[in-house]
Design a protein around this motif. Structure first.
Motif, PDB file in Angstrom:
ATOM      1  N   LEU A  92       0.829  -1.206   0.000  1.00  0.00           N
ATOM      2  CA  LEU A  92       0.000   0.000   0.000  1.00  0.00           C
ATOM      3  C   LEU A  92       0.867   1.261   0.000  1.00  0.00           C
ATOM      4  CD1 LEU A  92      -2.926   1.161   0.269  1.00  0.00           C
ATOM      5  CD2 LEU A  92      -2.510   1.178   2.720  1.00  0.00           C
ATOM      6  N   ILE A  93       1.896   1.265   0.830  1.00  0.00           N
ATOM      7  CA  ILE A  93       2.772   2.438   0.916  1.00  0.00           C
ATOM      8  C   ILE A  93       3.560   2.624  -0.376  1.00  0.00           C
ATOM      9  CG2 ILE A  93       4.755   3.417   2.140  1.00  0.00           C
ATOM     10  CD1 ILE A  93       3.659   2.049   4.670  1.00  0.00           C
ATOM     11  N   VAL A  94       4.077   1.526  -0.955  1.00  0.00           N
ATOM     12  CA  VAL A  94       4.846   1.625  -2.197  1.00  0.00           C
ATOM     13  C   VAL A  94       3.959   2.122  -3.338  1.00  0.00           C
ATOM     14  CG1 VAL A  94       6.015   0.253  -3.977  1.00  0.00           C
ATOM     15  CG2 VAL A  94       6.636  -0.027  -1.587  1.00  0.00           C
ATOM     16  N   VAL A  95       2.743   1.584  -3.459  1.00  0.00           N
ATOM     17  CA  VAL A  95       1.835   2.021  -4.523  1.00  0.00           C
ATOM     18  C   VAL A  95       1.492   3.505  -4.351  1.00  0.00           C
ATOM     19  CG1 VAL A  95      -0.525   1.756  -5.414  1.00  0.00           C
ATOM     20  CG2 VAL A  95       0.916  -0.255  -5.043  1.00  0.00           C
ATOM     21  N   LEU A  96       1.227   3.918  -3.116  1.00  0.00           N
ATOM     22  CA  LEU A  96       0.953   5.328  -2.869  1.00  0.00           C
ATOM     23  C   LEU A  96       2.141   6.192  -3.295  1.00  0.00           C
ATOM     24  CD1 LEU A  96      -0.863   7.551  -1.580  1.00  0.00           C
ATOM     25  CD2 LEU A  96       0.362   7.128   0.537  1.00  0.00           C
ATOM     26  N   GLY A  97       3.349   5.761  -2.948  1.00  0.00           N
ATOM     27  CA  GLY A  97       4.545   6.505  -3.347  1.00  0.00           C
ATOM     28  C   GLY A  97       4.716   6.560  -4.851  1.00  0.00           C
ATOM     29  N   LEU A  98       4.435   5.425  -5.536  1.00  0.00           N
ATOM     30  CA  LEU A  98       4.553   5.406  -6.998  1.00  0.00           C
ATOM     31  C   LEU A  98       3.538   6.339  -7.653  1.00  0.00           C
ATOM     32  CD1 LEU A  98       5.168   1.604  -7.637  1.00  0.00           C
ATOM     33  CD2 LEU A  98       6.815   3.472  -7.841  1.00  0.00           C
ATOM     34  N   VAL A  99       2.362   6.424  -7.081  1.00  0.00           N
ATOM     35  CA  VAL A  99       1.352   7.343  -7.613  1.00  0.00           C
ATOM     36  C   VAL A  99       1.808   8.788  -7.417  1.00  0.00           C
ATOM     37  CG1 VAL A  99      -0.998   8.206  -7.205  1.00  0.00           C
ATOM     38  CG2 VAL A  99      -0.589   5.764  -7.369  1.00  0.00           C
ATOM     39  N   LEU A 100       2.489   9.069  -6.306  1.00  0.00           N
ATOM     40  CA  LEU A 100       2.901  10.438  -6.005  1.00  0.00           C
ATOM     41  C   LEU A 100       4.228  10.852  -6.639  1.00  0.00           C
ATOM     42  CD1 LEU A 100       1.922  10.616  -2.231  1.00  0.00           C
ATOM     43  CD2 LEU A 100       0.715  11.594  -4.179  1.00  0.00           C
ATOM     44  N   ILE A 101       4.947   9.927  -7.255  1.00  0.00           N
ATOM     45  CA  ILE A 101       6.255  10.283  -7.837  1.00  0.00           C
ATOM     46  C   ILE A 101       6.152  11.415  -8.858  1.00  0.00           C
ATOM     47  CG2 ILE A 101       8.059   9.431  -9.408  1.00  0.00           C
ATOM     48  CD1 ILE A 101       8.096   6.877  -7.776  1.00  0.00           C
ATOM     49  N   PRO A 102       5.199  11.396  -9.782  1.00  0.00           N
ATOM     50  CA  PRO A 102       5.173  12.483 -10.773  1.00  0.00           C
ATOM     51  C   PRO A 102       4.820  13.842 -10.183  1.00  0.00           C
ATOM     52  CG  PRO A 102       3.739  10.671 -11.449  1.00  0.00           C
ATOM     53  CD  PRO A 102       4.204  10.380 -10.082  1.00  0.00           C
ATOM     54  N   LEU A 103       4.194  13.840  -9.037  1.00  0.00           N
ATOM     55  CA  LEU A 103       3.783  15.107  -8.433  1.00  0.00           C
ATOM     56  C   LEU A 103       4.910  15.680  -7.586  1.00  0.00           C
ATOM     57  CD1 LEU A 103       0.249  13.948  -7.301  1.00  0.00           C
ATOM     58  CD2 LEU A 103       0.861  15.164  -9.387  1.00  0.00           C
ATOM     59  N   PRO A 104       4.925  16.975  -7.417  1.00  0.00           N
ATOM     60  CA  PRO A 104       5.939  17.546  -6.522  1.00  0.00           C
ATOM     61  C   PRO A 104       5.684  17.052  -5.100  1.00  0.00           C
ATOM     62  CG  PRO A 104       4.763  19.266  -7.733  1.00  0.00           C
ATOM     63  CD  PRO A 104       4.099  17.973  -8.040  1.00  0.00           C
ATOM     64  N   GLY A 105       6.707  16.611  -4.469  1.00  0.00           N
ATOM     65  CA  GLY A 105       6.556  16.114  -3.107  1.00  0.00           C
ATOM     66  C   GLY A 105       7.400  14.872  -2.874  1.00  0.00           C
ATOM     67  N   PRO A 106       7.141  14.205  -1.785  1.00  0.00           N
ATOM     68  CA  PRO A 106       8.028  13.117  -1.342  1.00  0.00           C
ATOM     69  C   PRO A 106       7.659  11.745  -1.901  1.00  0.00           C
ATOM     70  CG  PRO A 106       6.404  13.527   0.333  1.00  0.00           C
ATOM     71  CD  PRO A 106       6.136  14.503  -0.779  1.00  0.00           C
ATOM     72  N   GLY A 107       7.389  11.623  -3.197  1.00  0.00           N
ATOM     73  CA  GLY A 107       7.009  10.334  -3.768  1.00  0.00           C
ATOM     74  C   GLY A 107       8.037   9.249  -3.552  1.00  0.00           C
TER      75      GLY A 107
END
Length: 189
Positions: A92-107
């Motif tokens: 769950l945490i890895v998928v959330l991080g992968l979703v947030l990678i393109p966005l500015p922030g701590p993906g």
């Protein structure tokens, strides 16, 4: 001496596990944790034991976590439940991080956090996290040894890369063509 007594103490009697006696006129607390008679003959309070201290340092917290995990792993059902729970939480945490990678922030930071969660139970994740940490630290050391113009160039390349990832993600994921919209905006003004 009976089998339930120790030298210097009266034999163990469960009835003595109360706080004080009515005829003694109050609560008397001794140091014997299981309620036997103290050296003065006064009853000892079982309920007045000092509370165990919580870990005050990070290493104490880590030790408590290790002990808890060891206790869970000692039971076959607990071991399976821990693997499944850690696997699902890490995913769950890895998928959330992968979703947030393109966005500015701590993906990427969130992805590494998911790897750390997986590393609790899976050796491959612990090795991958150690490999990543080594290379990120090596890259950071190299970049800090460079001159200011090189550092600015690295930062510029990083910003261009992030911008391209965001633009491509918006185009593919949401169907928004940022470049075409910008060019239309420029044409109308």
């Amino acid at each position: 001496m009976t089998e339930n007594s120790t030298p210097g103490h009266a034999p163990y009697d469960p009835a003595d596990e109360t706080v004080g006696h009515a005829e003694s006129g109050g609560d008397q607390v001794g140091s014997d944790p299981i309620g036997r008679q103290g050296g003065s003959g006064a009853p000892v309070a079982v309920t007045d034991r000092p509370e165990p201290e919580a870990p005050r340092t990070l290493s104490g917290l880590r030790q408590r976590i290790r002990m808890t995990l060891a206790l869970i792993r000692s039971n076959p059902t607990g071991r399976i439940a821990l693997k499944v729970g850690v696997g699902l939480l890490g995913a769950l945490i890895v998928v959330l991080g992968l979703v947030l990678i393109p966005l500015p922030g701590p993906g990427w930071l969130i992805v590494f956090g998911g790897l750390a969660v997986w590393g609790v139970e899976f050796h491959w994740a612990k090795r991958l996290l150690a490999f990543t940490r080594r290379h990120v630290q090596g890259w950071t050391r190299w970049a800090t040894r460079q001159s200011w113009p090189v550092r600015l160039g690295i930062a510029g390349v990083g910003l261009v890369f992030v911008a391209v990832v965001v633009i491509v993600s918006l185009k593919i994921g949401l169907g928004i063509d940022v470049i075409a919209s910008f060019l239309r905006y420029l044409a109308t003004t």
